[in-house]
Each structure stands twice: as structure tokens, then as C-alpha cells.
Design an enzyme around this catalytic site. Structure first.
Site, PDB file in Angstrom:
ATOM      1  N   GLY A   3       0.811  -1.211   0.000  1.00  0.00           N
ATOM      2  CA  GLY A   3       0.000   0.000   0.000  1.00  0.00           C
ATOM      3  C   GLY A   3       0.843   1.258   0.000  1.00  0.00           C
ATOM      4  N   HIS A   4       1.927   1.242  -0.782  1.00  0.00           N
ATOM      5  CA  HIS A   4       2.804   2.406  -0.855  1.00  0.00           C
ATOM      6  C   HIS A   4       3.688   2.323  -2.101  1.00  0.00           C
ATOM      7  CE1 HIS A   4       5.296  -0.609   1.260  1.00  0.00           C
ATOM      8  NE2 HIS A   4       6.291  -0.072   0.560  1.00  0.00           N
ATOM      9  N   ALA A   5       4.417   3.396  -2.339  1.00  0.00           N
ATOM     10  CA  ALA A   5       5.427   3.447  -3.397  1.00  0.00           C
ATOM     11  C   ALA A   5       6.702   3.997  -2.787  1.00  0.00           C
ATOM     12  CB  ALA A   5       4.961   4.347  -4.544  1.00  0.00           C
TER      13      ALA A   5
END
Length: 141
Positions: free
Chosen positions: A54-56
């Protein structure tokens, strides 16, 4: 690296050395992976139905390996989405900077091993998807 695409991410097949007492796979800096490993961590005991990631990352490269069991890695570059199922401990998914990732569909007893190009740095993370999309758009101007 916000111009990166999900097509810059690829499966890397690592050497699987057969032994009488089991198999051995080796990962060496800048040999099997195109970066020096500065951090290694693993996810396990992920409850059924849960999603991780749920991130970059702005600058971090990762090699994600299903050391045991299986799970899906969903990648998103803001325009295109791509899903990889990892289920072989001698294969890893190279994820380049600038790609949003979610991990889900963990099988019972699965272990997700991650080799990272940098030490943990909270400033390298984009944890809000709308902020991520804005960051990607700014670099395309």
C-alpha cells in the site's frame, strides 16, 4: 524515477542449485540483482484476507521473493496495473522506484522475503495513493 512503468518491473529467475539434501539459491550484490542489498526483511503470519504494502518508493529498488508459499503483488504506475503471482523461492520480482505496490492473497504459511537497495527511510515512502498519483503527474509535465 516517477516516470517508471510497471513494464520496468520484471521476474528475475535466480540460480537453483540442486543438492541431495535440498536446493540452494544465492543472491549476491550487483550479480543476481541489479543493486547492492542494504536491507533485508520478511513478512510472515499475514492473516487471511489481509493486504500488505500500500505504498510506493521514490528511490528504492526491491527484489520480492516468495521464500515459502505464494502471494500476489499488484503493481500500479498511475496508468497501468499489472499483477504477478510469486510462488517459487528461486524467482523474485524486481520492483523499480516510482511504482505503487500491494501484496495480497497470501497462502497459509507463506513468507515474503524482500531485498532492498537502501536502508529504511520514511521520506522515501509515498503512503497515500492520491499523493502518489499527483507525484507521478508532476514529473510528466
Amino acid at each position: 524515477m516517477s516516470k517508471s512503468s510497471v513494464y520496468d518491473c520484471t521476474i528475475i529467475t535466480l540460480d537453483k542449485n540442486h543438492r541431495e539434501k535440498g536446493n540452494l539459491t544465492v543472491v549476491q550484490n550487483s550479480c543476481e540483482v541489479p543493486f547492492d542489498v542494504k536491507r533485508c526483511y520478511y513478512l510472515y503470519d499475514v492473516p487471511g484476507g489481509e493486504t500488505r504494502g500500500g505504498h510506493a518508493h521514490k528511490a528504492l529498488y526491491q527484489l520480492i521473493v516468495a521464500a515459502s508459499g505464494s502471494f500476489d503483488v499488484r503493481l500500479d504506475d498511475g496508468l497501468t496495473k499489472r499483477t504477478f503471482t510469486l510462488n517459487r523461492p528461486y524467482q523474485g520480482l524486481l520492483v523499480v522506484p516510482g511504482i505503487w505496490r500491494d501484496l495480497d492473497n497470501f497462502s497459509s504459511g507463506s513468507v515474503c522475503l524482500v531485498l532492498a537497495s537502501e536502508r529504511y527511510d520514511a521520506k522515501d515512502y509515498i503512503r497515500d495513493y492520491d499523493e502518489y498519483i499527483q507525484w507521478k503527474k508532476e514529473d510528466l509535465k
